[in-house]
Design a protein around this motif. Structure first.
Motif, PDB file in Angstrom:
ATOM      1  N   GLY A  47       0.781  -1.239   0.000  1.00 53.07           N
ATOM      2  CA  GLY A  47       0.000   0.000   0.000  1.00 53.07           C
ATOM      3  C   GLY A  47       0.809   1.283   0.000  1.00 53.07           C
ATOM      4  O   GLY A  47       0.243   2.377   0.083  1.00 53.07           O
ATOM      5  N   GLY A  49       2.627   2.436  -2.472  1.00 53.32           N
ATOM      6  CA  GLY A  49       2.576   3.084  -3.789  1.00 53.32           C
ATOM      7  C   GLY A  49       3.565   2.548  -4.810  1.00 53.32           C
ATOM      8  O   GLY A  49       3.867   3.230  -5.793  1.00 53.32           O
ATOM      9  N   LYS A  50       4.044   1.329  -4.628  1.00 50.76           N
ATOM     10  CA  LYS A  50       5.038   0.767  -5.561  1.00 50.76           C
ATOM     11  C   LYS A  50       4.443   0.585  -6.966  1.00 50.76           C
ATOM     12  O   LYS A  50       5.020   1.032  -7.955  1.00 50.76           O
ATOM     13  N   SER A  51       3.301  -0.090  -7.022  1.00 45.12           N
ATOM     14  CA  SER A  51       2.692  -0.323  -8.351  1.00 45.12           C
ATOM     15  C   SER A  51       2.320   1.005  -8.995  1.00 45.12           C
ATOM     16  O   SER A  51       2.533   1.207 -10.196  1.00 45.12           O
ATOM     17  N   SER A  52       1.797   1.914  -8.182  1.00 45.09           N
ATOM     18  CA  SER A  52       1.399   3.226  -8.712  1.00 45.09           C
ATOM     19  C   SER A  52       2.613   3.944  -9.298  1.00 45.09           C
ATOM     20  O   SER A  52       2.524   4.606 -10.336  1.00 45.09           O
ATOM     21  N   THR A  63      -3.987   5.750 -10.570  1.00 47.09           N
ATOM     22  CA  THR A  63      -5.361   5.381 -10.185  1.00 47.09           C
ATOM     23  C   THR A  63      -5.476   5.391  -8.668  1.00 47.09           C
ATOM     24  O   THR A  63      -4.537   5.013  -7.961  1.00 47.09           O
ATOM     25  N   LYS A  64      -6.644   5.831  -8.209  1.00 51.02           N
ATOM     26  CA  LYS A  64      -6.855   5.943  -6.761  1.00 51.02           C
ATOM     27  C   LYS A  64      -7.109   4.581  -6.117  1.00 51.02           C
ATOM     28  O   LYS A  64      -6.903   4.400  -4.922  1.00 51.02           O
ATOM     29  N   TYR A  66      -6.855   0.841  -4.849  1.00 49.79           N
ATOM     30  CA  TYR A  66      -5.744   0.001  -4.388  1.00 49.79           C
ATOM     31  C   TYR A  66      -6.020  -1.445  -4.770  1.00 49.79           C
ATOM     32  O   TYR A  66      -7.008  -2.024  -4.344  1.00 49.79           O
ATOM     33  N   THR A  69      -0.775  -6.160  -5.128  1.00 48.15           N
ATOM     34  CA  THR A  69       0.001  -6.963  -6.086  1.00 48.15           C
ATOM     35  C   THR A  69       0.134  -8.388  -5.576  1.00 48.15           C
ATOM     36  O   THR A  69       0.457  -8.610  -4.408  1.00 48.15           O
ATOM     37  N   GLY A  95       4.103  -6.241  -1.564  1.00 52.62           N
ATOM     38  CA  GLY A  95       4.599  -5.780  -0.267  1.00 52.62           C
ATOM     39  C   GLY A  95       4.184  -6.683   0.883  1.00 52.62           C
ATOM     40  O   GLY A  95       4.790  -6.650   1.962  1.00 52.62           O
ATOM     41  N   LYS A 150       3.989   9.711  -1.202  1.00 50.96           N
ATOM     42  CA  LYS A 150       2.758  10.364  -0.721  1.00 50.96           C
ATOM     43  C   LYS A 150       3.054  11.666   0.020  1.00 50.96           C
ATOM     44  O   LYS A 150       2.446  11.970   1.048  1.00 50.96           O
ATOM     45  N   ASP A 152       2.248  14.415  -0.931  1.00 52.84           N
ATOM     46  CA  ASP A 152       1.055  15.274  -1.040  1.00 52.84           C
ATOM     47  C   ASP A 152       0.228  15.203   0.244  1.00 52.84           C
ATOM     48  O   ASP A 152      -0.602  16.073   0.509  1.00 52.84           O
ATOM     49  N   VAL A 180       3.470  10.196  -6.142  1.00 56.14           N
ATOM     50  CA  VAL A 180       3.093   9.566  -7.405  1.00 56.14           C
ATOM     51  C   VAL A 180       1.810  10.208  -7.902  1.00 56.14           C
ATOM     52  O   VAL A 180       1.632  10.461  -9.090  1.00 56.14           O
ATOM     53  N   LYS A 181       0.943  10.508  -6.950  1.00 60.41           N
ATOM     54  CA  LYS A 181      -0.340  11.123  -7.304  1.00 60.41           C
ATOM     55  C   LYS A 181      -0.135  12.432  -8.078  1.00 60.41           C
ATOM     56  O   LYS A 181      -0.735  12.648  -9.128  1.00 60.41           O
TER      57      LYS A 181
HETATM   58  N1  LIG Z   1      -2.288  10.361  -1.871  1.00 58.45           N
HETATM   59  C1  LIG Z   1      -1.499   9.497  -2.521  1.00 58.45           C
HETATM   60  N2  LIG Z   1      -1.908   8.232  -2.732  1.00 58.45           N
HETATM   61  C2  LIG Z   1      -1.075   7.392  -3.401  1.00 58.45           C
HETATM   62  C3  LIG Z   1       0.186   7.802  -3.866  1.00 58.45           C
HETATM   63  N3  LIG Z   1       0.786   6.736  -4.467  1.00 58.45           N
HETATM   64  C4  LIG Z   1      -0.073   5.724  -4.375  1.00 58.45           C
HETATM   65  N4  LIG Z   1      -1.203   6.102  -3.731  1.00 58.45           N
HETATM   66  C5  LIG Z   1      -2.354   5.258  -3.407  1.00 58.45           C
HETATM   67  O1  LIG Z   1      -1.946   4.289  -2.457  1.00 58.45           O
HETATM   68  C6  LIG Z   1      -2.672   3.075  -2.660  1.00 58.45           C
HETATM   69  C7  LIG Z   1      -1.711   1.893  -2.754  1.00 58.45           C
HETATM   70  O2  LIG Z   1      -0.947   2.030  -3.924  1.00 58.45           O
HETATM   71  P1  LIG Z   1      -0.255   0.791  -4.662  1.00 58.45           P
HETATM   72  O3  LIG Z   1       0.578   1.355  -5.744  1.00 58.45           O
HETATM   73  O4  LIG Z   1      -1.253  -0.233  -5.032  1.00 58.45           O
HETATM   74  O5  LIG Z   1       0.639   0.205  -3.460  1.00 58.45           O
HETATM   75  P2  LIG Z   1       1.686  -0.995  -3.494  1.00 58.45           P
HETATM   76  O6  LIG Z   1       2.848  -0.554  -2.695  1.00 58.45           O
HETATM   77  O7  LIG Z   1       1.948  -1.439  -4.874  1.00 58.45           O
HETATM   78  O8  LIG Z   1       0.892  -2.136  -2.685  1.00 58.45           O
HETATM   79  P3  LIG Z   1       1.091  -3.757  -2.740  1.00 58.45           P
HETATM   80  O9  LIG Z   1       0.714  -4.189  -4.122  1.00 58.45           O
HETATM   81  O10 LIG Z   1       0.159  -4.283  -1.707  1.00 58.45           O
HETATM   82  O11 LIG Z   1       2.496  -4.053  -2.393  1.00 58.45           O
HETATM   83  C8  LIG Z   1      -3.537   3.277  -3.893  1.00 58.45           C
HETATM   84  O12 LIG Z   1      -4.840   3.591  -3.483  1.00 58.45           O
HETATM   85  C9  LIG Z   1      -2.883   4.468  -4.594  1.00 58.45           C
HETATM   86  O13 LIG Z   1      -3.803   5.219  -5.346  1.00 58.45           O
HETATM   87  C10 LIG Z   1       0.596   9.172  -3.639  1.00 58.45           C
HETATM   88  O14 LIG Z   1       1.675   9.643  -4.011  1.00 58.45           O
HETATM   89  N5  LIG Z   1      -0.295   9.954  -2.953  1.00 58.45           N
END
Ligand SMILES: Nc1nc2c(ncn2[C@@H]2O[C@H](COP(=O)(O)OP(=O)(O)OP(=O)(O)O)[C@@H](O)[C@H]2O)c(=O)[nH]1
Length: 268
Positions: A47, A49-52, A63-64, A66, A69, A95, A150, A152, A180-181
């Motif tokens: 969570g 933000g790796k995939s994002s 994309t908002k 979640y 992965t 993760g 994050k 922001d 990333v957002k």
């Molecule tokens: N506000 C904000 N939200 C973000 C940002 N980057 C990612 N998110 C949100 O964080 C959530 C998790 O993002 P993912 O990219 O799925 O996280 P991940 O680290 O890949 O998670 P796993 O696949 O479980 O390992 C999503 O709802 C994204 O939209 C950011 O820079 N700012």
């Protein structure tokens, strides 16, 4: 060193070799068959933000929602460093701890890593040391960036700027704060790592070329080994050479790139 070879003539099949296996006969290598690729693994708690981040960098989207992965995902992007095309292969790992045994196999052969935590998730910050250790167990020491994502949401921060900077110093990693957002600093993370890897490989090539010149053996015997590139780079057990068919119609920059790479390899 990882060697990826695609058959001259266009077949997509790749041959991945481990450092110890890596042997390649340069006499069959053509000047226009070489290009540089870097494998980067992105790790951190779920969570953060790796995939994002990878989606943002490779596809320009955010994309908002979640979607956790499962296992490992992969995307790539090509950029130019010092006039050479560098292919950055981004490995997105799950993760969640439950996937640890799957994901760590994919760390192997990585030339660089990104350790991500979220500004609003204390546990993800506390886990950074563990993530570094997990990557090091598979790859030794490789160029690494700690990403505080994050930003922001900085008003909701659960870590102070000081403690983040102290950790980055302690772990000897570059710290980059991203959103990333909002698309802040994402590209800088990968450009920094690609530049770093490119420098290491260039030094390695130059040194290998120097060694060849000083050696009493003929520079390229019938079965020279690609590990000649790697002694100075074994620390990271890395350095990826991608061998692929010549691209058509790419003009002078590609030709120049090949020349540069090959010159560094001492093949010309
Ligand atoms: N506000 C904000 N939200 C973000 C940002 N980057 C990612 N998110 C949100 O964080 C959530 C998790 O993002 P993912 O990219 O799925 O996280 P991940 O680290 O890949 O998670 P796993 O696949 O479980 O390992 C999503 O709802 C994204 O939209 C950011 O820079 N700012």
């Amino acid at each position: 060193m990882r060697l990826i070879q695609t058959a001259t003539g266009g077949a997509a099949a790749s041959v991945l070799q481990t450092h110890s296996q890596a042997q390649y006969n340069y006499t069959s290598m053509r000047e226009d068959d070489i290009e540089l690729a870097i494998k980067v693994v992105i790790v951190g708690n779920g969570g953060v933000g790796k995939s994002s981040m990878i989606q943002r960098y490779c596809k320009g989207i955010f994309t908002k929602d979640y979607k956790k992965t499962i296992g490992v995902d992969f995307l790539e992007r090509q950029i130019e460093i010092d006039g050479e095309d560098v292919r950055i292969m981004l490995w997105d790992t799950a993760g969640q701890e439950e996937f640890d045994c799957i994901t760590k196999a994919y760390y192997r052969g990585a030339q660089a890593s990104v350790l991500v935590f979220s500004t609003t998730d204390r546990a993800s910050f506390d886990a950074i040391k563990d993530w570094k250790r997990k990557v090091e167990n598979e790859c030794n020491e490789i160029p690494t960036v700690i990403v505080q994502n994050k930003i922001d949401l900085i008003e909701q921060a659960v870590v102070t700027a000081d403690e983040v900077e102290t950790l980055a110093k302690l772990l000897n990693c570059r710290l980059i704060r991203t959103s990333v957002k909002e698309d802040i600093n994402v590209a800088s993370v990968f450009r920094y790592l690609a530049t770093k890897c490119h420098q290491l490989m260039t030094q390695s090539y130059d040194q290998a070329a120097g060694n060849q010149q000083n050696s009493s053996h003929p520079p390229y015997s019938s079965t020279p080994t690609i590990s000649a590139f790697s002694p100075t780079f074994t620390k990271s057990s890395s350095g990826t050479i991608v061998l692929r068919p010549a691209k058509k119609g790419h003009g002078s920059s590609v030709a120049r790139k090949r020349k540069i790479v090959l010159k560094k390899c001492g093949i010309l």
